[in-house]
Design a protein around this motif. Structure first.
Motif, short mmCIF file in Angstrom:
data_model
loop_
_atom_site.label_atom_id
_atom_site.label_comp_id
_atom_site.label_asym_id
_atom_site.label_seq_id
_atom_site.Cartn_x
_atom_site.Cartn_y
_atom_site.Cartn_z
N UNK A 1 0.83 -1.21 0.00
CA UNK A 1 0.00 0.00 0.00
C UNK A 1 0.86 1.26 0.00
N UNK A 2 2.06 1.17 0.57
CA UNK A 2 2.94 2.34 0.68
C UNK A 2 3.66 2.69 -0.61
N UNK A 3 3.64 1.78 -1.60
CA UNK A 3 4.31 2.08 -2.86
C UNK A 3 3.62 3.24 -3.56
N UNK A 4 4.40 4.07 -4.22
CA UNK A 4 3.84 5.26 -4.86
C UNK A 4 3.67 5.02 -6.35
N UNK A 5 4.44 5.67 -7.18
CA UNK A 5 4.27 5.53 -8.62
C UNK A 5 4.91 4.26 -9.15
N UNK A 6 5.96 3.80 -8.47
CA UNK A 6 6.63 2.56 -8.87
C UNK A 6 6.69 1.62 -7.67
N UNK A 7 6.95 0.34 -7.97
CA UNK A 7 7.09 -0.67 -6.92
C UNK A 7 8.58 -0.90 -6.69
#
Length: 260
Positions: free
Chosen positions: A78-84
């Motif tokens: 859930x904490x990932x933003x635009x990329x993993x």
């Protein structure tokens, strides 16, 4: 057994170690919106937009026996933003490592902890300087005493680096201390052992003879002595902080499984 361990390490690269290589490649974009934890007959799964999460290499469905571990893993996704970025997902890497290694590697992981314990950091002492000798005795002897009382074993510490065999009965009892530990726990214990350089510290932590902070301090007696002498190196400090995150993650898995 060595062949099994080498095979396990190959699979660790599929999951746990894969993050080390992703600094050299373009990270995948985040492709999901919602992250959740679903409870099933076999345990807890992480879902991404309702689809069950699988490991990156063998595409094994991630099913965990305890809710806390599943929630920690879901939180990373859930904490990932635009990329993993797997480098920011220590729980995910650890779980992927275990699942992709497979149950067949559990005996090799158990043997790895035992191998460290028989040739352990805590058993090889410095002969100088006096300050370091005293600190090793103060911190390490306390752990050895607790282990000796808990498992009715004896240790033979030595000064220097020449191999000092430990009593066979001691090694057998320490191996028995790992009875009942499954793949997830053993994977975490191998991680703790590797990060600290000590199978004895991992076993003591498993049986709650020492706290995580006490383990971390014991693992860095020599390093902390050098820091007191020469000061702290910024890059070394950053590496240590990253290792502490990995350590805390592995400890949380062992703790969660111990409470089931």
């Amino acid at each position: 057994m060595r062949d099994q361990l080498e095979e396990a390490h190959k699979h660790r690269d599929d999951g746990y170690g894969r993050a080390q290589h992703l600094n050299q490649v373009e990270l995948p974009k985040r492709f999901y919106t919602e992250v959740d934890v679903a409870r099933g007959e076999d345990g807890y799964s992480i879902t991404l937009d309702g689809r069950q999460l699988k490991t990156p290499g063998k595409k094994i469905a991630v099913v965990l026996p305890v809710l806390g571990v599943a929630q920690a893993m879901a939180k990373e996704w859930a904490a990932q933003d635009k990329v993993i970025d797997p480098a920011t997902m220590p729980m995910t890497r650890l779980i992927n490592s275990a699942l992709e290694s497979g149950e067949k590697t559990a005996p090799a992981f158990r043997a790895e902890v035992g191998k460290f314990a028989g040739n352990d950091l805590l058993l090889y002492r410095a002969d100088s300087p006096h300050e370091l000798v005293e600190e090793q005795e103060r911190v390490w002897d306390g752990v050895l005493v607790k282990l000796a009382r808990k498992f009715d074993v004896a240790f033979q510490p030595t000064v220097g680096i020449i191999h000092q065999p430990q009593p066979v009965s001691t090694l057998e009892k320490l191996d028995a201390a790992l009875d009942g530990q499954g793949l997830l726990s053993l994977t975490a214990l191998v991680s703790i052992t590797g990060l600290t350089g000590s199978g004895l510290l991992a076993i003591a932590l498993l049986h709650q003879l020492v706290t995580p902070d006490e383990v971390w301090t014991a693992a860095h007696v020599d390093e902390d002595h050098q820091i007191r002498l020469w000061g702290e190196d910024e890059e070394a400090s950053e590496r240590r902080a990253k290792r502490r995150i990995e350590f805390d993650t592995a400890v949380s898995v062992v703790d969660a499984l111990n409470r089931t």
